[in-house]
Design an enzyme around this catalytic site. Structure first.
Site, short mmCIF file in Angstrom:
data_model
loop_
_atom_site.label_atom_id
_atom_site.label_comp_id
_atom_site.label_asym_id
_atom_site.label_seq_id
_atom_site.Cartn_x
_atom_site.Cartn_y
_atom_site.Cartn_z
N ASP A 129 -4.96 -8.17 -3.38
CA ASP A 129 -5.22 -7.95 -1.96
C ASP A 129 -6.56 -8.50 -1.49
O ASP A 129 -6.68 -9.69 -1.21
CB ASP A 129 -5.09 -6.44 -1.66
CG ASP A 129 -5.15 -6.10 -0.19
OD1 ASP A 129 -5.17 -7.02 0.64
OD2 ASP A 129 -5.19 -4.90 0.16
N HIS B 94 0.84 -1.22 0.00
CA HIS B 94 0.00 0.00 0.00
C HIS B 94 0.87 1.27 0.00
O HIS B 94 0.88 1.99 -0.97
CB HIS B 94 -1.00 0.06 1.16
CG HIS B 94 -1.93 -1.10 1.20
ND1 HIS B 94 -2.75 -1.42 0.14
CD2 HIS B 94 -2.18 -2.03 2.16
CE1 HIS B 94 -3.47 -2.50 0.45
NE2 HIS B 94 -3.13 -2.89 1.67
ZN LIG Z 1 -3.41 -6.83 2.65
#
Ligand SMILES: [Zn+2]
Length: 471
Positions: A344, A293
């Site tokens: 994800d 991220h």
């Molecule tokens: Zn994750």
């Protein structure tokens, strides 16, 4: 775009580039060294590696398997939580935040057993193969039974995931994740895990290391690595133990970093520094590290990540789904961070969508175009991911590489029309996972003409596995 050194201390066996061909593939177009080449022959050796590669071979050799469309190195999904796939759709009702989404995720996690997780993960990994993914990085923290009791084999869940990948025909890097606390807590000691989080926690990083050290998965499709869930879930004084475990083994080390501003605020409040600075101070940022991220960073964070050789895995479809924000990917790239991509939470599983989202999100944020070329985005989806996962020899179509590749059809309603030299641009900016026609892993044809060769009915397998988890 930065490329990390493609070394791999885990790699075994020679690269038999001159071994005799066992299988031959003829590609209408193939992406070689960043260029679209026509009429390419890929020979595959008995060891499942690429042998000779020849271009401009006008007619498929006798016995060759013909791959129509653009053949790419296998796509690497560098960040996955397989069980999140069960939340698809259900979390799109109403509003809510990352934190309410997390509550739904905990409820799903609470119902999984090693058997039901195997069934779900096999279907999810089969969906990935259909999307052209040949290698997944499973950021795995669902270790124990409800209430935290140990299974007879404390690594039963890890074995379930490794078996699921084998039976879906893809490679896996099992990133065994330390998840010890529910928050940063006063004096940085870490708040005790909630009842739901007891399934994730080994208690201490030392206990985590002992469990992980006993995990010896079988198969040439699997490698292992470590992960720090986040600075929220691993107290500062425990970070060094996880980093050292990975260091001693030369293993990949992944960490969720600054996905939420609340994480930054808590870290600054207790430690007086950002999560990036805290990780750097405890030896977590290394050339084997991938920060996942990296959404809310300041200039010093970006410099630290670049200087340390840490890579960054962006997960744009999840970040937009959870309203996280848009991370500073161009600045990270300029600072020297190699980029990779992950699906994800599996709001969708489509690395073409992830790749174009990196560029298109940045266009919206900056109101300028052309931050990355299609080739650079494909490199993030292939070489960047494989390097982050410790499989650098799957990164490119070159002699001696593992024979992992995928073919995108250029004759669908989405992809038909453009001239062949624009095939990479079409794949990144117009194709979807539904355009993947073939996926080959170690020379094995796992997806043929859009059908999975090991799992008969992938949608049915997904539906069955997810229905079994409903309350
Ligand atoms: Zn994750």
């Amino acid at each position: 775009m930065t490329t990390r050194t493609r070394t791999n201390p885990n790699a075994t066996g020679p690269a038999p580039g001159d071994a005799p061909a066992e299988k031959v593939y003829w590609c209408e177009l193939a992406w070689l060294n960043g260029t679209v080449e026509p009429q390419v022959v890929l020979e595959v050796t008995g060891q499942g590696r690429l042998g000779a590669i020849r271009t401009a071979v006008g007619t498929p050799p006798p016995g060759a398997t013909v791959l129509r469309g653009l053949t790419l190195p296998g796509l690497a999904n560098a960040h996955s939580h397989a069980f999140h796939r069960a939340l698809r759709g259900t979390v799109q009702v109403g509003s809510g935040t990352f934190w309410t989404w997390r509550d739904s995720m905990y409820q799903t996690a609470a119902r999984l057993t090693p058997d039901s997780y195997y069934t779900l993960a096999r279907a999810v990994y089969a969906e990935m193969a259909l999307a052209g993914i040949t290698c997944v990085g499973e950021f795995h923290y669902l270790h124990h039974g409800p209430g935290g009791e140990r299974y007879d084999d404390p690594n039963a869940m890890s074995h379930a995931l490794v078996a699921a990948a084998a039976d879906a025909g893809i490679r896996i890097t099992l990133l065994d994740t330390a998840y010890l606390a529910s928050g940063i807590g006063r004096k940085g000691r870490g708040e005790a895990p909630t009842r739901q989080q007891l399934r994730f926690s080994d208690g201490t990083a030392q206990a985590w290391a002992e469990r992980v050290s006993a995990f010896r998965p079988q198969g040439d499709h699997v490698r292992t690595g470590a992960a720090v869930h986040s600075v929220r879930a691993v107290p500062a004084r425990e970070l060094g133990t996880v980093a050292q475990w990975a260091e001693e083994r030369g293993a990949p080390l992944h960490v969720h970093l600054s996905e939420q501003t609340a994480e930054n605020e808590a870290c600054l409040g207790v430690h007086g520094m950002t999560p990036t600075a805290l990780l750097a101070e405890h030896g977590v940022l290394t050339p084997r590290t991938t920060a996942v991220h990296a959404t809310h960073l300041d200039k010093d964070d970006i410099r630290r990540i670049g200087r340390s050789g840490t890579g960054v895995c962006m997960c744009p479809t999840t970040e937009r789904d959870l309203a996280d924000g848009i991370g500073p990917a161009p600045a990270l790239d300029r600072a020297g961070a190699a980029l990779s991509l992950g699906s994800d939470s599996h709001a969708v599983i489509d690395l073409f969508e992830e790749a174009r989202a990196l560029e298109l999100d940045e266009r919206l944020a900056s109101r300028t175009r052309g931050h990355w070329t299609a080739g650079q985005l494909l490199r993030a989806a292939t070489e960047g991911g494989h390097t982050a996962l410790g499989w650098p020899e799957s990164s490119r179509l070159e002699t001696g590489a593992l024979a992992d590749f995928t073919t995108v059809g250029l004759d669908s309603v989405r992809t038909a029309g453009p001239v062949p030299r624009l095939a990479a641009e079409v794949a990144v900016f117009a194709a979807t996972a539904a355009d993947v026609r073939h996926t080959v892993v170690g020379g094995r044809h796992i997806v043929r003409d859009g059908a999975h060769t090991l799992v008969d009915d992938v949608p049915g397998a997904l539906a069955h596995a997810i229905a079994a988890l409903r309350p």
